[in-house]
Design a protein around this motif. Structure first.
Motif, short mmCIF file in Angstrom:
data_model
loop_
_atom_site.label_atom_id
_atom_site.label_comp_id
_atom_site.label_asym_id
_atom_site.label_seq_id
_atom_site.Cartn_x
_atom_site.Cartn_y
_atom_site.Cartn_z
N TRP A 10 0.81 -1.22 0.00
CA TRP A 10 0.00 0.00 0.00
C TRP A 10 0.84 1.27 0.00
O TRP A 10 0.32 2.36 -0.17
CB TRP A 10 -0.94 -0.01 1.20
N SER A 11 2.15 1.12 0.16
CA SER A 11 3.03 2.29 0.09
C SER A 11 3.40 2.64 -1.35
O SER A 11 4.05 3.64 -1.60
CB SER A 11 4.31 2.04 0.89
N VAL A 30 -10.63 0.75 10.33
CA VAL A 30 -10.41 2.11 10.80
C VAL A 30 -10.20 2.08 12.31
O VAL A 30 -11.06 1.60 13.06
CB VAL A 30 -11.61 3.02 10.46
N GLN A 34 -7.66 7.65 15.21
CA GLN A 34 -6.35 7.54 14.59
C GLN A 34 -6.43 8.06 13.15
O GLN A 34 -7.49 8.06 12.52
CB GLN A 34 -5.89 6.07 14.55
N THR A 35 -5.29 8.48 12.64
CA THR A 35 -5.23 8.82 11.22
C THR A 35 -5.31 7.54 10.41
O THR A 35 -4.97 6.46 10.88
CB THR A 35 -3.91 9.55 10.89
N LEU A 36 -5.78 7.65 9.19
CA LEU A 36 -5.92 6.47 8.33
C LEU A 36 -4.55 5.90 7.98
O LEU A 36 -3.60 6.65 7.73
CB LEU A 36 -6.68 6.86 7.06
N THR A 37 -4.46 4.58 7.95
CA THR A 37 -3.19 3.92 7.65
C THR A 37 -3.38 2.84 6.60
O THR A 37 -4.50 2.36 6.38
CB THR A 37 -2.60 3.27 8.91
N ARG A 41 -5.70 4.45 4.01
CA ARG A 41 -5.11 5.70 3.55
C ARG A 41 -5.08 5.76 2.02
O ARG A 41 -5.42 6.77 1.42
CB ARG A 41 -3.70 5.83 4.11
N GLU A 42 -4.70 4.65 1.39
CA GLU A 42 -4.67 4.62 -0.07
C GLU A 42 -6.07 4.76 -0.65
O GLU A 42 -6.29 5.45 -1.64
CB GLU A 42 -4.04 3.29 -0.54
N ASP A 44 -8.51 6.35 0.72
CA ASP A 44 -8.91 7.73 0.90
C ASP A 44 -8.38 8.61 -0.23
O ASP A 44 -9.07 9.51 -0.72
CB ASP A 44 -8.40 8.24 2.26
N LEU A 45 -7.14 8.31 -0.65
CA LEU A 45 -6.55 9.09 -1.74
C LEU A 45 -7.29 8.90 -3.05
O LEU A 45 -7.62 9.87 -3.73
CB LEU A 45 -5.07 8.69 -1.92
N THR A 52 -11.83 10.25 4.95
CA THR A 52 -11.55 11.33 5.88
C THR A 52 -12.82 12.09 6.22
O THR A 52 -13.09 12.41 7.38
CB THR A 52 -10.50 12.29 5.29
#
Length: 503
Positions: A10-11, A30, A34-37, A41-42, A44-45, A52
């Motif tokens: 996912w990075s 989730v 906490q912030t999404l990880t 996170r991907e 969300d992008l 978010t």
């Protein structure tokens, strides 16, 4: 149900096309506050901040066990996203992961969704890797979807919609995760067999039926199966076993199942399962309330069936023999009576002080019989004593053994399989309670330490090999609204054998 694996990092953007697949839904975790990880996170992008905005609006708090289905999602292949609350990240552990997967499956099964992209197996669980997450998720799904409807005239509900699950996994875990799919599927199939046998009514699941089941298992998986009848059991001198069967019109059976996964000279592991297909208590008859649940008194045998099926499907490279003495315990004019003395296969004489302590009477002859295999280890499994339920409740299976190495293997396997087990004492001092004035040993030692004295009784017949006893009276089935067989301890036994085989 079709399970597959897809390696994802996912990075590195959209993770090898995982988000553009043809799934109906993507499952994301989730954490609370906490912030999404990772995958979230991907996601969300690519959805331009959808997650978010959802979190900020308070629609998904991340509270453990909560779920939220987002529909009409754009930017990915799936039209829906299922958000699953994971609780606090610093408290996220094996239990929290298991609860999250169950919450996810329940939410999905309430819909018509057929194809799922599942990312939770990549969540950071302490001391666990992604292949464990895959295995755990598959077992959780099979548990929540299991239903026993064989005896209903109109089966409840139709076929479930869910057909396919793709697990995202770290590339380093790819090979192990694919093996985990195979092992988890085999284990779930074995547990289902155990559940089915336990849940069948006792007028169907008789000793004869168990013999037929063994033969079918042998045919399906190319296992050698022997089913010995009354005359053969008599010829072996199993007077203790036969004393229990006397009061029933159902003939007893002695079942032996061979899984030859290693060389012919390799010493086998032997599993011995108590197979009382119905237990009235005999002349020492039980109270009527709840007696219907005594159809579950064969779940030691059921767990042997389930384990043998699982390892056969896995193709485990280990020699394993399942041994099942099976009969009913019924009151009748010719039934064994309190005060009777019977002679076991070993020649030991037993004073029967309570006919409701019958499981040990059939197991002791089986434990003598298995000496012929020169086993590497013997484990007997039995719904043996209410005393074990009093001692440990319904969470832990009772483990008894004087062999520290074997006990350690079983405890390690129980942790790996999340099939909780607790080691109980087996001190020689407890043997004093089994003294008889008229025979070599009594079949009960009184109320104090009832589970321990039952194990002590069995230990007398297991002196010639490494031996352990599992008392599953509190863990093999549930009562009340959730009444039904649990499939335990098939996960523990299977993991123990997998570890022994080095697979």
């Amino acid at each position: 149900m079709d399970f597959s694996i897809k390696a994802c990092d996912w990075s590195k953007g959209s993770a090898n096309g995982f988000l553009n697949g043809k799934a109906d839904v993507v499952v994301l975790g989730v954490f609370e506050a906490q912030t999404l990880t990772g995958a979230a996170r991907e996601m969300d992008l690519v959805t331009k901040g959808l997650l978010t905005r959802t979190v900020k609006a308070g629609d998904m708090s991340g509270k453990a066990g909560s779920t939220l289905m987002l529909t009409e999602v754009t930017g990915i292949g799936a039209s829906r996203i299922l958000l699953v609350g994971l609780g606090k990240q610093d408290a996220f552990n094996q239990k929290a992961y298991t609860e999250a997967t169950r919450a996810a499956w329940r939410a999905l099964l309430a819909t018509k969704i057929a194809n799922v992209a599942f990312t939770l197996a990549q969540l950071p669980v302490p001391e666990r890797t992604g292949d464990w997450g895959v295995r755990c998720a598959i077992l959780a799904l099979r548990e929540v979807t299991y239903k026993f409807t064989q005896m209903k005239s109109k089966p409840e509900n139709g076929d479930r919609a869910l057909k396919k699950v793709v697990f995202s996994i770290d590339a380093a875990d790819d090979k192990a995760a694919k093996l985990a799919v195979k092992h988890a599927t085999a284990l779930a199939n074995g547990m289902d067999l155990t559940r089915d046998l336990g849940n069948l009514p006792p007028n169907v699941c008789t000793p004869t039926y168990l013999g037929q089941t063994a033969k079918k298992l042998g045919k399906d998986f190319k296992l050698k199966v022997e089913v010995l009848g009354q005359k053969q059991i008599e010829a072996l001198g199993m007077g203790s076993f036969l004393s229990v069967a006397k009061g029933s019109v159902e003939p007893p059976a002695f079942i032996v199942i061979h899984h030859q996964g290693a060389g012919a000279k390799a010493a086998p592991v032997v599993l011995v399962g108590k197979g009382i297909t119905f237990d009235t208590g005999g002349i020492s008859i039980k109270p009527g309330e709840g007696m219907d649940e005594m159809k579950y008194d064969m779940l030691g045998a059921g767990s042997v069936f389930g384990t043998m099926r699982a390892i056969a499907e896995m193709g485990l490279k280990l020699n394993v023999i399942g041994v099942i003495p099976t009969c009913e315990n019924m009151p009748a004019g010719n039934a064994v009576k309190p005060g009777d003395i019977v002679t076991s296969m070993s020649g030991t004489t037993i004073e029967v002080l309570n006919t409701d302590a019958e499981g040990r009477l059939i197991l002791c002859d089986a434990l003598t019989y298995v000496e012929r295999f020169k086993p590497a280890a013997v484990i007997d499994i039995a719904t043996l004593t209410g005393a074990c339920v009093v001692a440990l409740g319904h969470h832990n299976t009772g483990l008894f053994s004087k062999d520290d190495a074997l006990a350690g293997e079983l405890l390690d396997a129980s942790k790996e399989a999340i099939d909780p087990t607790w080691r109980m004492p087996l001190d020689d001092e407890y043997q004093e309670l089994l003294k008889s004035n008229f025979a070599d040993v009594a079949n009960i030692g009184g109320r104090p330490g009832g589970a321990i004295t039952a194990a002590c009784f069995l230990s007398r017949f297991a002196q010639n090999y490494p031996w352990a006893h599992l008392d599953i009276a509190g863990t093999a089935w549930k009562s009340g609204a959730a009444k039904g067989a649990t499939g335990r301890p098939v996960p523990l036994l299977t993991q123990f054998l997998v570890d022994r085989a080095g697979q």
